[in-house]
Design an enzyme around this catalytic site. Structure first.
Site, PDB file in Angstrom:
ATOM      1  N   GLY A 124       4.272 -27.748  49.948  1.00 12.88           N
ATOM      2  CA  GLY A 124       2.817 -27.685  50.020  1.00 12.88           C
ATOM      3  C   GLY A 124       2.190 -28.067  48.688  1.00 12.88           C
ATOM      4  O   GLY A 124       1.775 -27.200  47.914  1.00 12.88           O
ATOM      5  N   GLU A 241      12.501 -35.452  43.464  1.00  9.97           N
ATOM      6  CA  GLU A 241      12.104 -36.029  44.740  1.00  9.97           C
ATOM      7  C   GLU A 241      12.172 -37.553  44.679  1.00  9.97           C
ATOM      8  O   GLU A 241      12.668 -38.203  45.580  1.00  9.97           O
ATOM      9  CB  GLU A 241      10.687 -35.566  45.084  1.00  9.97           C
ATOM     10  CG  GLU A 241      10.132 -36.234  46.333  1.00  9.97           C
ATOM     11  CD  GLU A 241       8.843 -35.581  46.828  1.00  9.97           C
ATOM     12  OE1 GLU A 241       8.478 -34.519  46.303  1.00  9.97           O
ATOM     13  OE2 GLU A 241       8.219 -36.145  47.741  1.00  9.97           O
ATOM     14  N   SER A 376       2.517 -42.519  44.877  1.00  5.63           N
ATOM     15  CA  SER A 376       2.386 -43.854  45.474  1.00  5.63           C
ATOM     16  C   SER A 376       2.884 -44.922  44.505  1.00  5.63           C
ATOM     17  O   SER A 376       3.087 -44.668  43.320  1.00  5.63           O
ATOM     18  CB  SER A 376       0.916 -44.122  45.801  1.00  5.63           C
ATOM     19  OG  SER A 376       0.197 -44.329  44.596  1.00  5.63           O
TER      20      SER A 376
HETATM   21  C1  LIG Z   1       4.021 -39.023  56.187  1.00 10.94           C
HETATM   22  C2  LIG Z   1       3.613 -38.268  54.962  1.00 10.94           C
HETATM   23  C3  LIG Z   1       4.364 -37.214  54.515  1.00 10.94           C
HETATM   24  C4  LIG Z   1       3.977 -36.480  53.412  1.00 10.94           C
HETATM   25  N1  LIG Z   1       4.680 -35.366  53.054  1.00 10.94           N
HETATM   26  C5  LIG Z   1       4.163 -34.537  52.109  1.00 10.94           C
HETATM   27  C6  LIG Z   1       4.727 -33.256  51.886  1.00 10.94           C
HETATM   28  O1  LIG Z   1       5.702 -32.878  52.529  1.00 10.94           O
HETATM   29  N2  LIG Z   1       4.164 -32.456  50.963  1.00 10.94           N
HETATM   30  C7  LIG Z   1       3.084 -32.855  50.220  1.00 10.94           C
HETATM   31  O2  LIG Z   1       2.640 -32.091  49.389  1.00 10.94           O
HETATM   32  N3  LIG Z   1       2.519 -34.059  50.410  1.00 10.94           N
HETATM   33  C8  LIG Z   1       3.022 -34.906  51.346  1.00 10.94           C
HETATM   34  N4  LIG Z   1       2.422 -36.114  51.584  1.00 10.94           N
HETATM   35  C9  LIG Z   1       1.254 -36.486  50.808  1.00 10.94           C
HETATM   36  C10 LIG Z   1       1.467 -37.655  49.848  1.00 10.94           C
HETATM   37  O3  LIG Z   1       2.215 -37.267  48.751  1.00 10.94           O
HETATM   38  C11 LIG Z   1       0.087 -38.223  49.470  1.00 10.94           C
HETATM   39  O4  LIG Z   1      -0.394 -38.916  50.587  1.00 10.94           O
HETATM   40  C12 LIG Z   1       0.132 -39.113  48.267  1.00 10.94           C
HETATM   41  O5  LIG Z   1       0.329 -38.355  47.107  1.00 10.94           O
HETATM   42  C13 LIG Z   1      -1.129 -39.964  48.106  1.00 10.94           C
HETATM   43  O6  LIG Z   1      -2.265 -39.182  48.086  1.00 10.94           O
HETATM   44  P1  LIG Z   1      -3.510 -39.505  49.053  1.00 10.94           P
HETATM   45  O7  LIG Z   1      -2.979 -39.668  50.423  1.00 10.94           O
HETATM   46  O8  LIG Z   1      -4.539 -38.511  48.807  1.00 10.94           O
HETATM   47  O9  LIG Z   1      -3.989 -40.930  48.577  1.00 10.94           O
HETATM   48  P2  LIG Z   1      -5.042 -41.222  47.406  1.00 10.94           P
HETATM   49  O10 LIG Z   1      -4.607 -40.518  46.185  1.00 10.94           O
HETATM   50  O11 LIG Z   1      -6.403 -41.009  47.883  1.00 10.94           O
HETATM   51  O12 LIG Z   1      -4.771 -42.770  47.195  1.00 10.94           O
HETATM   52  C14 LIG Z   1      -5.348 -43.807  47.999  1.00 10.94           C
HETATM   53  C15 LIG Z   1      -4.911 -45.145  47.423  1.00 10.94           C
HETATM   54  O13 LIG Z   1      -5.374 -45.266  46.067  1.00 10.94           O
HETATM   55  C16 LIG Z   1      -4.312 -45.503  45.192  1.00 10.94           C
HETATM   56  N5  LIG Z   1      -4.566 -44.821  43.915  1.00 10.94           N
HETATM   57  C17 LIG Z   1      -4.771 -43.510  43.698  1.00 10.94           C
HETATM   58  N6  LIG Z   1      -4.929 -43.256  42.395  1.00 10.94           N
HETATM   59  C18 LIG Z   1      -4.828 -44.443  41.767  1.00 10.94           C
HETATM   60  C19 LIG Z   1      -4.869 -44.853  40.403  1.00 10.94           C
HETATM   61  N7  LIG Z   1      -5.050 -43.986  39.399  1.00 10.94           N
HETATM   62  N8  LIG Z   1      -4.690 -46.170  40.133  1.00 10.94           N
HETATM   63  C20 LIG Z   1      -4.483 -47.063  41.146  1.00 10.94           C
HETATM   64  N9  LIG Z   1      -4.435 -46.743  42.420  1.00 10.94           N
HETATM   65  C21 LIG Z   1      -4.591 -45.441  42.737  1.00 10.94           C
HETATM   66  C22 LIG Z   1      -3.101 -44.935  45.878  1.00 10.94           C
HETATM   67  O14 LIG Z   1      -1.908 -45.521  45.415  1.00 10.94           O
HETATM   68  C23 LIG Z   1      -3.396 -45.281  47.311  1.00 10.94           C
HETATM   69  O15 LIG Z   1      -3.033 -46.620  47.525  1.00 10.94           O
HETATM   70  C24 LIG Z   1       2.829 -36.877  52.693  1.00 10.94           C
HETATM   71  C25 LIG Z   1       2.081 -37.975  53.114  1.00 10.94           C
HETATM   72  C26 LIG Z   1       2.434 -38.642  54.255  1.00 10.94           C
HETATM   73  C27 LIG Z   1       1.561 -39.765  54.715  1.00 10.94           C
END
Ligand SMILES: Cc1cc2nc3c(=O)[nH]c(=O)nc-3n(C[C@H](O)[C@H](O)[C@H](O)COP(=O)(O)OP(=O)(O)OC[C@H]3O[C@@H](n4cnc5c(N)ncnc54)[C@H](O)[C@@H]3O)c2cc1C
Lengths: 391, 355
Positions: A124, A241, A376
């Site tokens: 989480g 991870e 990401s």
């Molecule tokens: C199938 C799945 C499983 C997951 N499992 C888990 C889990 O078990 N536990 C958990 O805690 N989380 C989990 N996650 C969450 C995952 O780690 C997040 O989705 C991830 O960290 C990205 O955050 P966000 O989705 O809020 O995207 P955002 O942070 O909103 O990013 C959107 C886009 O902007 C880009 N971006 C963001 N910041 C920057 C920057 N500074 N410079 C350039 N580009 C940027 C990102 O790369 C992305 O392309 C999971 C997600 C999915 C989809």
């Protein structure tokens, strides 16, 4: 010390895997279906009973005492025999954190359940407002006697619907820097005040959830390490991870499966050119995996030697995620026109409703997440660039 | 501290080659005329001959220094960082492997014999034919763009046909014509045309000839990868340095995320190539036969990664990326050229697909 007989070791692992991994489990792996606790947990129990529950842990905590090469051989043979890769959240993520930062009681309490697969863990971290910028998380825990009272929401929580426990980062105080004042708590998911709701994803599988925490009581002894220092432990965990990709063996198996798929799906002289094109793309992916495999080997060695990992986790995560996406693209190109058009039956839901092979389409969709979660691609590149440019 | 690449094989040989390469590059940089560059390369060849490089991995009893593959790799690592414009992989690896057992090997090891090697897959101009042997033994045909040391004294050529053979010719034999060019990376290459030239010796025939050229080519491919890893490491360092120093919009370009990410991508390509090359080199030094599959995959990667990294580095340098002499851009040209050496990307892919 004499060098182990690696060939004999490989044979021993293979014999064990074929004799003890149940056929119904290997069937799921071989047909590329979604893995769940029902598949993973029994296999973990079997491995543990044989003394192979935690190859990556120090021996005194239940590790196997293998060297890096044996570890790689183990992974390879497991993949070749269609045994599931071990479930990561306990073994690879939380376990090492407890071993490094946990108290004696916490080790006694939590490590055995991870080892024998009886406790199921999920992560989480992410919240609706805290994704890439994880440190801006807002789920709060305030102290009340010997408990924390936790309020807030986690999201994207993989496996929460089948887990017993969630390790989670929460805010225990407001400090100047957002990385400060965060703590790492272990929360039992059947605690009163927790609601878990599924999130529907583009692949059509259920793995992620929203987890709502409403006045959830968590004993203080379930905090790992010091209060307010959770970011340090969380980062330690995230690094492990990212190293998940260091086990290249399942990726290579995936590649072989897609190669077989291309050969059967596009069989015959009429489709020779298409086939050649796709096989060529797989060759390029294979070359990338070979490079990544060496970096994986270096990473395993570094961890075992207690050396810093440097940029390896980021590099391995970045490159294997993209390679796996390319492999899944080849599979989609092979079957897409036939199967993507039949992604969901309008009627007659149920396990056998889908045409066989639809997993390739689901897998392609699922593979998109590889460059999004666990930090990401853009975030990894920020990490790398900071090192390369020296600022 | 900005990024500094770690060599695949470090040590004294590496350091010597690095210093030599830096001096050689500084010497070449101001020369604009191709003839002046060729003359400079000719003099540099004599210096590496005096240092014993062409014989570095030739057995002592055959007139060499008796070093192993790791030693040879160290040489390529050092020189690779500087984009040295001499054909080290060919002269120190491929040619000795082809000449194995022949007395000319000692002269090749000392650098007094300068040898161009025409291997299977050598290219021809449209309308020309590949080398073939006539019943009377004389050679006809052409091979163009053959990388070789300056002013070759000999040509080693593989000919297909009913009786494949590896032949040795004098470059000044009647019926031989060699025309020099500079390649994209500033190295010398020769168009070689034979019109009834008579070979001086048959080095190997039949399967033995084929086996020998294949092994030699794979060795060349492996060394090209080793050299490529070094060149790429140095190129990333120089690109980082450039972006840290170049100011636009009131700030160093290194603060722009688009550019930082492009450099991070270059680094991932570099690490991946380093990994696959290290694994192939390790296998080559520990196994009895050259691991051709590992080498073919590495060479395939060099082709793809080399282009990617070179193109990115040029882009990051803006207009400067289009200039001739900037050290970083010389490395780019070197990487773009390496793809075609000792079996290019397409060749390696076809071979792996056929296996
Ligand atoms: C199938 C799945 C499983 C997951 N499992 C888990 C889990 O078990 N536990 C958990 O805690 N989380 C989990 N996650 C969450 C995952 O780690 C997040 O989705 C991830 O960290 C990205 O955050 P966000 O989705 O809020 O995207 P955002 O942070 O909103 O990013 C959107 C886009 O902007 C880009 N971006 C963001 N910041 C920057 C920057 N500074 N410079 C350039 N580009 C940027 C990102 O790369 C992305 O392309 C999971 C997600 C999915 C989809």
């Amino acid at each position: 010390m004499a060098e182990p007989d690696y060939d004999a070791f490989r044979e021993e692992v293979r014999r064990f895997a074929l004799a003890h991994c149940p056929p119904e489990i290997r069937e799921v792996v071989a047909s590329y279906r979604k893995l769940s606790r029902k598949i993973w947990a029994p296999w973990q129990r079997i491995l543990h009973a044989h003394g192979w529950g935690a190859p990556s842990w120090p021996k005194e905590y239940g590790g196997t005492g293998w060297d890096a090469r044996q570890r790689v051989i183990f992974d390879e043979v497991m993949a070749e025999c269609d045994c599931p890769p071990q479930y990561h959240h306990g073994l690879r993520h939380l376990g090492p954190v407890i071993i490094e930062f946990g108290t004696e009681e916490q080790k006694q309490r939590f490590l055995p359940g991870i080892l024998d697969g009886s406790d199921w863990w999920c992560q989480g971290y992410s919240e609706p407002g805290a994704g890439s910028d994880l440190a801006s998380l807002r789920t709060a825990a305030r102290r009340e006697g010997d408990h924390y009272i936790v309020d807030g929401q986690k999201t994207w929580t993989s496996h929460a619907h089948e887990a017993d426990w969630m390790y989670t980062l929460v805010r225990t105080s407001k400090e100047e820097k957002k990385q400060q004042g965060i703590s790492l708590l272990l929360v039992k998911l059947d605690s009163p005040g927790i609601t878990i709701r599924p999130i529907r994803t583009i692949d059509g599988w259920h793995h992620v959830n929203e987890v709502f925490l409403d006045n959830v009581r968590v004993p203080v002894e379930n905090r790992i390490g010091e209060e307010g220092k959770g970011w340090t432990y969380g980062k330690f965990l995230l690094e492990r991870e990212r190293l998940g990709g260091a086990n290249i063996a399942p990726h290579r198996m995936a590649l072989e499966r897609v190669r077989d798929l291309v050969r059967t799906e596009l069989a015959g002289p009429a489709r020779e050119e298409e086939r050649g094109l796709l096989l060529h793309r797989l060759l390029e992916a294979e070359a990338e995996l070979l490079g990544a495999a060496e970096l994986g080997r270096e990473s395993v060695q570094a961890v075992m030697d207690g050396k810093p990992l440097g940029l390896l986790p980021s590099v391995v995560k970045l490159s294997t995620s993209v390679t796996m996406q390319s492999i899944s693209q080849v599979a989609l190109d092979a079957v897409g026109s036939r199967l993507a058009s039949r992604f969901r039956r309008v009627e007659g839901e149920g396990p056998n409703a889908n045409p066989p092979g639809l997993e390739w389409v689901q897998n392609y969709m699922y593979a998109r997440v590889r460059t999004i979660y666990g930090g990401s691609s853009e975030v990894q590149k920020n990490v790398i660039a900071r090192q390369l440019f020296g600022n | 501290m900005p990024f500094a690449a770690t060599p695949l094989v470090a040590g004294e040989t590496y350091e010597t080659a690095l210093r030599f390469g830096e001096e050689a590059a500084a010497e070449l940089a101001p020369l604009a005329e191709p003839s002046a560059q060729a003359a400079c390369l000719r003099a540099q060849w004599d210096r590496i001959a005096a240092l014993g490089w062409p014989g570095i991995a030739v057995a002592e009893e055959e007139g060499g220094a008796g070093g192993d593959l790791a030693e040879l790799a160290a040489l390529l690592c050092g020189a690779g960082r500087t984009g040295l414009a001499l054909p080290l992989a060919t002269a120190c690896g491929v040619v000795p492997a082809l000449l194995s057992g022949h007395p000319l090997l000692a002269d090749a090891a000392s650098g007094s014999a300068r040898i161009a090697a025409i291997l299977p897959g050598a290219t021809q101009d449209p309308g020309e034919e590949a080398l073939r042997r006539q019943p009377n033994g004389a050679l006809h045909g052409a091979a163009v763009g053959i990388e070789a040391p300056p002013a070759p004294t000999h040509v080693v050529a593989f000919v297909e046909g009913d009786a494949p053979a590896l032949l040795l010719l004098r470059a000044d034999a009647p019926g031989m014509e060699l025309v020099a060019s500079l390649r994209v990376d500033g190295r010398l290459a020769y168009d070689i045309r034979c019109r009834g030239a008579v070979p001086e010796a048959v080095l190997a025939e039949g399967d033995e000839a084929r086996r020998r050229v294949e092994t030699a080519r794979d060795l060349g491919a492996l060394l090209a990868c080793v050299e490529g890893v070094s060149a790429m490491g140095a190129l990333i360092e120089q690109t980082v340095a450039y972006l840290n120093q170049r100011v636009q919009f009131g700030a160093p370009l290194a603060t722009q995320q688009a550019l930082r990410h492009r450099v991070a991508d270059m680094y991932v390509e570099y690490e991946n190539l380093r990994g696959i090359t290290a694994a192939a080199l390790r296998a080559a030094t520990t196994e009895d036969v050259l691991p051709w599959r590992a080498i073919a995959f590495a060479k395939l990667r060099l082709g793809i990664a080399g282009r990617e990294v070179a193109e990115s580095a040029i882009q990051c340098h803006g207009g400067m990326g289009m200039t001739e002499e900037l050290p970083a851009i010389r490395l780019c040209k070197r990487l773009l050229m390496a793809e075609f050496e000792h079996g290019g990307r397409v060749f390696q892919a076809r071979r792996l697909l056929a296996a």
